[in-house]
Design a protein around this motif. Structure first.
Motif, PDB file in Angstrom:
ATOM      1  N   ALA A 120       3.596  -8.104  -9.558  1.00 48.97           N
ATOM      2  CA  ALA A 120       4.923  -8.654  -9.263  1.00 48.97           C
ATOM      3  C   ALA A 120       5.969  -7.546  -9.211  1.00 48.97           C
ATOM      4  O   ALA A 120       6.868  -7.557  -8.355  1.00 48.97           O
ATOM      5  CB  ALA A 120       5.300  -9.693 -10.312  1.00 48.97           C
ATOM      6  N   SER A 121       5.856  -6.574 -10.105  1.00 50.62           N
ATOM      7  CA  SER A 121       6.794  -5.446 -10.094  1.00 50.62           C
ATOM      8  C   SER A 121       6.625  -4.624  -8.821  1.00 50.62           C
ATOM      9  O   SER A 121       7.604  -4.136  -8.244  1.00 50.62           O
ATOM     10  CB  SER A 121       6.575  -4.566 -11.326  1.00 50.62           C
ATOM     11  OG  SER A 121       6.805  -5.288 -12.516  1.00 50.62           O
ATOM     12  N   GLY A 122       5.379  -4.484  -8.370  1.00 52.40           N
ATOM     13  CA  GLY A 122       5.135  -3.783  -7.111  1.00 52.40           C
ATOM     14  C   GLY A 122       5.775  -4.489  -5.936  1.00 52.40           C
ATOM     15  O   GLY A 122       6.301  -3.855  -5.018  1.00 52.40           O
ATOM     16  N   ALA A 123       5.755  -5.827  -5.969  1.00 53.30           N
ATOM     17  CA  ALA A 123       6.414  -6.590  -4.906  1.00 53.30           C
ATOM     18  C   ALA A 123       7.924  -6.386  -4.954  1.00 53.30           C
ATOM     19  O   ALA A 123       8.593  -6.368  -3.918  1.00 53.30           O
ATOM     20  CB  ALA A 123       6.067  -8.068  -5.038  1.00 53.30           C
ATOM     21  N   GLU A 124       8.471  -6.222  -6.151  1.00 56.30           N
ATOM     22  CA  GLU A 124       9.914  -6.012  -6.289  1.00 56.30           C
ATOM     23  C   GLU A 124      10.349  -4.679  -5.681  1.00 56.30           C
ATOM     24  O   GLU A 124      11.478  -4.544  -5.207  1.00 56.30           O
ATOM     25  CB  GLU A 124      10.307  -6.063  -7.768  1.00 56.30           C
ATOM     26  CG  GLU A 124      11.809  -6.032  -8.004  1.00 56.30           C
ATOM     27  CD  GLU A 124      12.182  -6.237  -9.466  1.00 56.30           C
ATOM     28  OE1 GLU A 124      12.924  -7.186  -9.766  1.00 56.30           O
ATOM     29  OE2 GLU A 124      11.713  -5.436 -10.310  1.00 56.30           O
ATOM     30  N   THR A 125       9.457  -3.695  -5.666  1.00 63.75           N
ATOM     31  CA  THR A 125       9.817  -2.388  -5.110  1.00 63.75           C
ATOM     32  C   THR A 125      10.090  -2.445  -3.615  1.00 63.75           C
ATOM     33  O   THR A 125      10.784  -1.589  -3.068  1.00 63.75           O
ATOM     34  CB  THR A 125       8.691  -1.359  -5.332  1.00 63.75           C
ATOM     35  OG1 THR A 125       7.567  -1.669  -4.489  1.00 63.75           O
ATOM     36  CG2 THR A 125       8.254  -1.299  -6.781  1.00 63.75           C
ATOM     37  N   TYR A 129       1.796  -2.581  -1.088  1.00 56.20           N
ATOM     38  CA  TYR A 129       1.671  -1.696  -2.250  1.00 56.20           C
ATOM     39  C   TYR A 129       1.439  -0.272  -1.778  1.00 56.20           C
ATOM     40  O   TYR A 129       1.073  -0.043  -0.632  1.00 56.20           O
ATOM     41  CB  TYR A 129       0.538  -2.155  -3.168  1.00 56.20           C
ATOM     42  CG  TYR A 129       0.852  -3.495  -3.816  1.00 56.20           C
ATOM     43  CD1 TYR A 129       1.671  -3.570  -4.932  1.00 56.20           C
ATOM     44  CD2 TYR A 129       0.361  -4.672  -3.267  1.00 56.20           C
ATOM     45  CE1 TYR A 129       1.978  -4.796  -5.515  1.00 56.20           C
ATOM     46  CE2 TYR A 129       0.671  -5.900  -3.838  1.00 56.20           C
ATOM     47  CZ  TYR A 129       1.483  -5.954  -4.950  1.00 56.20           C
ATOM     48  OH  TYR A 129       1.803  -7.163  -5.496  1.00 56.20           O
ATOM     49  N   SER A 130       1.606   0.684  -2.710  1.00 52.48           N
ATOM     50  CA  SER A 130       1.482   2.092  -2.360  1.00 52.48           C
ATOM     51  C   SER A 130       0.794   2.854  -3.484  1.00 52.48           C
ATOM     52  O   SER A 130       0.974   2.543  -4.666  1.00 52.48           O
ATOM     53  CB  SER A 130       2.875   2.694  -2.117  1.00 52.48           C
ATOM     54  OG  SER A 130       2.802   4.098  -1.946  1.00 52.48           O
ATOM     55  N   SER A 131       0.023   3.865  -3.107  1.00 52.96           N
ATOM     56  CA  SER A 131      -0.604   4.746  -4.091  1.00 52.96           C
ATOM     57  C   SER A 131       0.440   5.439  -4.955  1.00 52.96           C
ATOM     58  O   SER A 131       0.135   5.907  -6.054  1.00 52.96           O
ATOM     59  CB  SER A 131      -1.456   5.797  -3.378  1.00 52.96           C
ATOM     60  OG  SER A 131      -0.653   6.580  -2.501  1.00 52.96           O
ATOM     61  N   ARG A 132       1.657   5.488  -4.453  1.00 54.96           N
ATOM     62  CA  ARG A 132       2.757   6.096  -5.201  1.00 54.96           C
ATOM     63  C   ARG A 132       2.912   5.478  -6.586  1.00 54.96           C
ATOM     64  O   ARG A 132       3.332   6.147  -7.536  1.00 54.96           O
ATOM     65  CB  ARG A 132       4.035   5.909  -4.383  1.00 54.96           C
ATOM     66  CG  ARG A 132       5.308   6.329  -5.054  1.00 54.96           C
ATOM     67  CD  ARG A 132       6.494   5.929  -4.203  1.00 54.96           C
ATOM     68  NE  ARG A 132       7.738   6.169  -4.903  1.00 54.96           N
ATOM     69  CZ  ARG A 132       8.878   5.569  -4.625  1.00 54.96           C
ATOM     70  NH1 ARG A 132       8.937   4.696  -3.634  1.00 54.96           N
ATOM     71  NH2 ARG A 132       9.964   5.844  -5.319  1.00 54.96           N
ATOM     72  N   GLN A 136      -4.378   5.784 -10.337  1.00 53.59           N
ATOM     73  CA  GLN A 136      -5.559   6.348  -9.674  1.00 53.59           C
ATOM     74  C   GLN A 136      -5.482   6.008  -8.182  1.00 53.59           C
ATOM     75  O   GLN A 136      -6.108   5.055  -7.716  1.00 53.59           O
ATOM     76  CB  GLN A 136      -6.842   5.792 -10.293  1.00 53.59           C
ATOM     77  CG  GLN A 136      -7.006   6.124 -11.769  1.00 53.59           C
ATOM     78  CD  GLN A 136      -8.262   5.514 -12.364  1.00 53.59           C
ATOM     79  OE1 GLN A 136      -9.302   5.423 -11.713  1.00 53.59           O
ATOM     80  NE2 GLN A 136      -8.164   5.087 -13.613  1.00 53.59           N
ATOM     81  N   PRO A 137      -4.714   6.778  -7.424  1.00 51.06           N
ATOM     82  CA  PRO A 137      -4.415   6.427  -6.031  1.00 51.06           C
ATOM     83  C   PRO A 137      -5.630   6.257  -5.135  1.00 51.06           C
ATOM     84  O   PRO A 137      -5.600   5.452  -4.205  1.00 51.06           O
ATOM     85  CB  PRO A 137      -3.544   7.601  -5.562  1.00 51.06           C
ATOM     86  CG  PRO A 137      -2.962   8.168  -6.804  1.00 51.06           C
ATOM     87  CD  PRO A 137      -4.003   7.989  -7.854  1.00 51.06           C
ATOM     88  N   LEU A 138      -6.690   7.007  -5.392  1.00 47.39           N
ATOM     89  CA  LEU A 138      -7.855   6.951  -4.509  1.00 47.39           C
ATOM     90  C   LEU A 138      -9.046   6.281  -5.178  1.00 47.39           C
ATOM     91  O   LEU A 138     -10.198   6.512  -4.799  1.00 47.39           O
ATOM     92  CB  LEU A 138      -8.225   8.363  -4.051  1.00 47.39           C
ATOM     93  CG  LEU A 138      -7.167   9.067  -3.189  1.00 47.39           C
ATOM     94  CD1 LEU A 138      -7.566  10.512  -2.914  1.00 47.39           C
ATOM     95  CD2 LEU A 138      -6.950   8.327  -1.875  1.00 47.39           C
ATOM     96  N   GLU A 274      -4.725   8.097   2.550  1.00 45.65           N
ATOM     97  CA  GLU A 274      -5.278   6.914   3.213  1.00 45.65           C
ATOM     98  C   GLU A 274      -6.021   6.088   2.167  1.00 45.65           C
ATOM     99  O   GLU A 274      -7.103   6.453   1.724  1.00 45.65           O
ATOM    100  CB  GLU A 274      -6.216   7.335   4.340  1.00 45.65           C
ATOM    101  CG  GLU A 274      -5.506   8.075   5.468  1.00 45.65           C
ATOM    102  CD  GLU A 274      -6.450   8.516   6.567  1.00 45.65           C
ATOM    103  OE1 GLU A 274      -6.483   7.862   7.626  1.00 45.65           O
ATOM    104  OE2 GLU A 274      -7.159   9.516   6.362  1.00 45.65           O
ATOM    105  N   THR A 275      -5.421   4.967   1.784  1.00 45.03           N
ATOM    106  CA  THR A 275      -5.971   4.147   0.706  1.00 45.03           C
ATOM    107  C   THR A 275      -6.302   2.727   1.137  1.00 45.03           C
ATOM    108  O   THR A 275      -6.913   1.986   0.369  1.00 45.03           O
ATOM    109  CB  THR A 275      -4.960   4.050  -0.448  1.00 45.03           C
ATOM    110  OG1 THR A 275      -3.797   3.338   0.021  1.00 45.03           O
ATOM    111  CG2 THR A 275      -4.546   5.428  -0.950  1.00 45.03           C
ATOM    112  N   GLY A 276      -5.875   2.328   2.328  1.00 50.12           N
ATOM    113  CA  GLY A 276      -5.992   0.945   2.746  1.00 50.12           C
ATOM    114  C   GLY A 276      -4.778   0.116   2.377  1.00 50.12           C
ATOM    115  O   GLY A 276      -4.638  -1.023   2.831  1.00 50.12           O
TER     116      GLY A 276
END
Length: 514
Positions: A120-125, A129-132, A136-138, A274-276
Motif C-alpha cells: 500500500a505504501s508503494g502505491a502511495e509513492t 512498483y520499482s526496484s528503487r 533486493q531489487p533483482l 530490468e526487473t519486470g
C-alpha cells in the motif's frame, strides 16, 4: 479542494478504500502554476487554506526524524507510510498472490501484514512498483516480480522526489502568504523549506557521483540505486554547489541522460535495472522527461554554453558518466535491439552508441552552430519524446487523411492494431519508439493525460526545434519483410512542416481521448 476540505489530503483514488493513503503532494504546485498562467488570484481565498491543510496532513502523518550518518544533524523529513494490514481492494488478488506465493518461503500473519503495508505504501509513492524501493531489487530476475515485491522497504526509504516536492510546496506557500501580507505564516513555511533543503543536500546528495540517492533508514545510509528521482531537486530549485562550480560537474550530473540518448532508441528510463516492474527499465515515463527538461533549464548559462563532450575514441558515452553514478556496469545495461537482426547492439565500446550521429542523435533534431551542451540535451530529449509519442500512436493505427497515411494491415498486425485508431500510451519503451511500455498490475493505459500534457508542453516550448520523427519499420523490426522499405511517419507524402507536426500531435491527442 473538496477532498482536502473533507479528508485533509487528496486520496490515492476516488473510492472509500483509498482513504488510508494519499496522492503525492502536488496540489500546492498546481495552484501556483494555475495562478501564474491565468493571473486568477481569486482562487487563493479558498486554495490557501486547502494548501495549509494538506501540508499539515503530511507533517502530522508522514514526517519522520532522521539523523544523518554523514553530518550527525537531525532533520524532519518525509516518507510514504500506509497503515494497512490487508490486500489492497483494487489489487486484492495480486497482493494475496504475492503474500502466498507457493514458490517462496511462507510468511507469518505479522509478516503478511507488514507486506500488505509495504504494498500500500508503494502505491502511495506513485511508483508502483520499482526496484528503487526494494531491499533486493533483482531477487526475481527480469520477469518474476513477487520475490522483489516481497522485499519492499518503502516505509524505511526517505525519497528524493517526495521531499523535493514538499520543499517546493513550502516555498510556494510562503510566497502566497507573503503576497497576502501574512509574514508570520510565510516565515513558518520558509523555515520548513530551509530545513528540507539542508536535509536533501545532506542525506541524498553524493558529490563524488554527482547524483542524488534515496536515504535508507534500515542501513542508515544512501542507497546506491540510480533513478529518475535524481532530477527532482533541480526541478524544484535545489542545485548543489558542486554542480554550479564547473561545466564538467554540471554535465556529469546529466551524463546518464546523454548516455541514453546516444545508446538507445527512446527516452530516459526510471532506472537501468530490468526487473519486470513497471517503474524500472525498459519503461520510460512522460512526467520524468518533463522534469528532466525543466532540470536542464534550471542551470545557469555560465556552466551550460560549452559543446557536448565526446567520449574517447575507444569508448562509448558510458565513459563520460561519473564513476558509480548509474549503479550498473556498462556490459550489464539493458540491450538495444537492432531491427531485423534478431540481436542487440554491442554493449561496450563506441559501437554501443548506436543512435549517435554527427552533432546529434537519432530522432534528436538538428544541431545548430554554437549550441551549448544543456540546450543540445534539451533539443534531443524533446525530439525523442515527440518521436515516442507520434511513432507509437502511428504504429497502433493513428492517421490523418491527406497528411499522415494509415499503416498497412500487415504492419498494424504487428502491433495487433488493425481495428485501432492510434494510442497515446501512459508509458514508453527505452528501446523502441514504436512501442508502449510494459509490466505492472494492469493493461497499459491509452489516452493518458500526462502523455498528452507533456506532448503539448514540448510543442509549446521546443516547437521551433522539432523535426519529423523517423519511425522504425514495423515489418523490418519483426523480420516479417526481408526487404521492406523504411516506413517513416510520412510515407509517400511530403515531409510535413513544423506547424503540421504540432497539429499532428494535437489531433492525435484528440483522437486518443475520443
Amino acid at each position: 479542494m473538496d477532498e482536502i476540505h473533507t479528508y485533509g489530503f487528496i486520496p490515492n483514488g476516488g473510492r472509500i478504500y483509498y482513504l488510508d493513503r494519499s496522492q503525492p503532494p502536488m496540489f500546492t504546485r498546481m495552484v501556483a502554476d494555475y495562478v501564474a498562467e491565468t493571473n486568477d488570484t481569486s482562487v487563493l481565498a479558498r486554495a490557501v487554506p486547502s494548501i495549509e491543510n494538506e501540508l499539515q496532513w503530511w507533517m502530522n502523518n508522514r514526517s519522520v526524524s532522521v539523523t544523518s550518518s554523514y553530518t550527525g544533524k537531525t532533520y524532519t523529513m518525509f516518507h510514504y507510510s500506509v497503515n494497512n494490514s490487508a490486500p489492497r481492494p483494487e489489487s486484492y488478488i495480486d497482493d494475496y498472490s504475492t503474500a502466498f506465493d507457493p514458490t517462496l518461503p511462507s510468511l507469518s500473519e505479522s509478516g503478511r501484514s507488514a507486506l500488505y503495508a509495504e504494498l500500500a505504501s508503494g502505491a502511495e509513492t506513485g511508483w508502483d512498483y520499482s526496484s528503487r524501493y526494494s531491499a533486493q531489487p533483482l531477487a526475481g530476475g527480469t520477469n518474476n516480480t513477487n520475490p522483489t515485491l516481497r522485499t519492499l522497504n518503502v516505509r524505511n526509504i526517505i525519497p528524493i522526489d517526495l521531499n523535493s516536492i514538499l520543499y517546493k510546496a513550502h516555498t510556494l506557500a510562503a510566497d502566497m502568504y507573503t503576497s497576502s501580507g501574512n509574514s508570520s505564516a510565510a516565515a513558518t513555511h520558509l523555515a520548513v523549506a530551509a530545513s528540507l533543503r539542508e536535509g536533501i543536500l545532506d542525506l541524498f546528495w553524493d558529490s563524488s557521483k554527482l547524483a542524488f540517492y534515496d536515504y535508507n533508514l534500515t542501513s542508515n545510509a544512501r542507497n546506491d540505486l540510480y533513478s529518475a528521482a535524481t532530477f527532482y531537486p533541480l526541478w524544484n530549485g535545489i542545485i548543489p554547489d558542486e554542480v554550479l562550480e564547473s561545466t564538467e560537474n554540471a554535465f556529469g550530473f546529466f551524463a546518464g541522460l546523454n548516455l541514453v540518448l546516444n545508446r538507445y532508441n527512446g527516452t530516459m528510463p526510471v532506472t537501468f535495472l530490468e526487473t519486470g516492474l513497471q517503474w524500472d527499465a525498459p519503461n520510460t515515463w512522460p512526467p520524468h522527461q518533463y522534469i528532466i527538461l525543466e532540470a536542464l533549464k534550471a542551470l545557469p548559462s555560465n556552466i551550460t554554453t560549452s559543446a557536448l563532450p565526446t567520449p574517447p575514441s575507444n569508448s562509448s558515452t558510458y565513459a563520460l558518466v561519473p564513476e558509480g553514478q548509474i549503479s550498473v556496469a556498462e556490459d550489464a545495461l539493458p540491450g538495444q535491439p537492432i531491427g531485423g537482426a534478431g540481436k542487440n547492439a554491442t554493449k561496450v565500446g563506441p559501437a554501443a552508441d548506436i543512435s549517435r550521429l554527427d552533432g546529434t542523435v537519432v530522432n534528436g533534431g538538428n544541431a545548430t552552430a554554437g549550441e551549448g551542451w544543456a540546450h543540445a540535451l534539451q533539443r534531443e530529449l524533446a525530439n525523442r519524446y515527440f518521436a515516442s509519442a507520434l511513432c507509437s500512436w502511428h504504429a497502433t493505427g493513428g492517421s490523418i487523411p491527406g497528411y499522415l497515411p494509415r499503416l498497412s494491415d500487415q504492419e498494424l498486425n504487428v502491433t495487433q492494431s488493425i481495428n485501432n485508431t492510434g494510442n497515446m500510451f501512459e508509458k514508453f519503451n527505452i528501446t523502441d519508439v514504436d512501442s508502449s511500455g510494459s509490466g505492472g498490475e494492469y493493461t497499459v493505459q491509452a489516452g493518458f493525460g500526462w502523455t498528452n500534457g507533456v506532448v503539448l508542453w514540448i510543442a509549446s516550448n521546443y516547437g521551433q526545434e522539432l523535426v519529423t520523427p523517423d519511425c522504425p519499420d514495423l515489418l523490418t523490426i519483426t523480420g516479417a519483410s526481408g526487404g521492406a522499405t523504411k516506413s517513416a511517419a510520412v510515407s509517400a507524402y511530403a515531409r510535413p512542416s513544423l506547424a503540421m507536426l504540432v497539429a499532428l500531435i494535437v489531433i492525435a491527442i484528440t483522437n486518443s481521448l475520443a
